[in-house]
Design an enzyme around this catalytic site. Structure first.
Site, short mmCIF file in Angstrom:
data_model
loop_
_atom_site.label_atom_id
_atom_site.label_comp_id
_atom_site.label_asym_id
_atom_site.label_seq_id
_atom_site.Cartn_x
_atom_site.Cartn_y
_atom_site.Cartn_z
N SER A 139 21.32 -61.84 -2.93
CA SER A 139 21.50 -63.27 -2.72
C SER A 139 20.16 -63.97 -2.75
O SER A 139 19.13 -63.40 -2.37
CB SER A 139 22.18 -63.53 -1.37
OG SER A 139 22.18 -64.92 -1.07
N TYR A 152 21.57 -62.12 7.84
CA TYR A 152 22.21 -62.03 6.54
C TYR A 152 21.16 -61.99 5.44
O TYR A 152 21.21 -61.15 4.53
CB TYR A 152 23.15 -63.22 6.32
CG TYR A 152 23.74 -63.30 4.94
CD1 TYR A 152 24.81 -62.48 4.57
CD2 TYR A 152 23.23 -64.20 3.99
CE1 TYR A 152 25.35 -62.55 3.29
CE2 TYR A 152 23.76 -64.27 2.72
CZ TYR A 152 24.82 -63.45 2.37
OH TYR A 152 25.34 -63.51 1.11
#
Length: 260
Positions: A139, A152
Site C-alpha cells: 500500500s 497498518y
C-alpha cells in the site's frame, strides 16, 4: 501449453475477487482462499459459468494456525500452482494509542505473518521448478507515516521490503516477485475496519486498480504503483535510498556525532 493455476487469498470480494475474474478470463485455473465460504462458492460458480476454467474453493481464516497450515500445504504440494496472489489483508481504525493488543495481533497475523508464510511455503517449489510468480499487495500507506495509520502502514512497509528482498534472493532462480501499492480503492476494507469514507477524496475503482496491476505484472515490474502518475518519482526515491547506503561507513560514527 497448460497455464499455471493461480492461488488468490482474500478472494471473496474486492481486489482478490477482481484478480480471480481477470485470471479466469485469461484461462487460468484458480484456487480461491477466504473466510466466507458462501461468497467463495458463489464467485466460483459464476467464474466456471463464464470461463472454461477449473475453480477450487479453499475456505480459510489465515489468522488461524490450522487454516494457514492447510493453505501452505496446498501451495507446497499442488505443482499446478505457478502464481500466488498474496492479497488478504485488513485495515485498522483509530490512532496508535487507541489500538488494542488483540487488534494489533490480528492485523500483523494477517498482513505480515500469513503473507510471509504463504510466500515462504511456495518459494522453494518455485525455485526447484525454475519459475513462478508471487504478487504481494502492499500500500501507498507503507510509504507515508504522515497518514497516521501507523500499525497498518508498518505492515505494508514490511510487505514492500519483503518483496524487494525476495526479488534480490529469488530472481536468479526464475521467480518473479511483484509488490503492488494501491492508494485509496473502493473495496469493503473500509467498512470492515469501521472507517467512514463518505466524505473522503475520490478513490480508484477496484477494476481499474487490478487492471493496472496486471499490466505491471505482464511487464514484470518489481514495484507497481497504479495511482503514481510520474513513474520517475519512484526511480528517484529508490536511487536516493541506494545512494544513502553507499555513504554508510560502519566502522566509525559520522563526524557530526563526535562533537557536542
Amino acid at each position: 501449453m497448460t497455464k499455471a493455476s493461480v492461488l488468490i487469498t482474500g478472494a471473496s470480494a474486492g481486489i482478490g475477487a477482481v484478480y480471480a475474474e481477470r485470471f479466469a478470463r485469461r484461462g487460468h485455473d484458480l484456487i480461491l482462499v477466504a473466510r466466507d465460504q458462501n461468497r467463495l462458492e458463489e464467485l466460483a460458480a459464476r467464474l466456471r459459468q463464464e470461463n472454461p476454467v477449473s475453480v477450487d474453493v479453499l475456505p480459510a481464516d489465515l489468522t488461524v494456525k490450522s487454516d494457514l497450515a492447510a493453505v501452505e500445504a496446498r501451495l507446497r504440494e499442488d505443482t499446478r500452482i505457478g502464481i500466488l496472489i498474496n492479497n488478504a489483508g485488513i485495515a485498522q481504525t483509530g490512532g496508535f494509542t487507541g489500538q488494542t493488543p488483540g487488534s494489533i495481533e490480528r492485523l500483523i497475523a494477517l498482513n505480515v505473518t500469513a503473507l510471509t508464510r504463504l510466500a515462504s511455503a511456495v518459494a522453494p517449489r518455485f525455485a526447484d521448478a525454475g519459475g513462478g510468480s508471487i504478487v504481494n499487495i502492499s500500500s501507498i500507506v507503507g510509504l507515508a507515516p504522515e497518514f497516521a495509520m501507523t500499525v497498518y502502514g508498518a505492515t505494508k512497509a514490511f510487505v514492500l521490503f519483503l518483496s524487494q528482498g525476495m526479488h534480490v534472493e529469488l530472481s536468479s532462480k526464475g521467480i518473479y516477485v511483484q509488490a503492488v501499492l494501491p492508494a485509496g480503492t473502493y473495496t469493503e476494507i473500509w467498512e470492515r475496519a469501521g472507517i467512514d469514507i463518505t466524505h473522503a477524496s475520490k478513490m480508484m475503482d477496484v477494476g481499474e486498480l487490478v487492471d493496472a496491476a496486471m499490466t505491471g505484472f505482464d511487464r514484470r515490474e518489481l514495484v507497481t504503483i497504479p495511482p503514481l502518475h510520474q513513474a520517475e518519482r519512484w526511480d528517484v526515491l529508490d536511487a536516493s535510498r541506494q545512494g544513502l547506503l553507499s555513504d554508510i561507513r560502519q566502522e566509525e560514527a559520522a563526524e557530526r556525532y563526535k562533537t557536542l
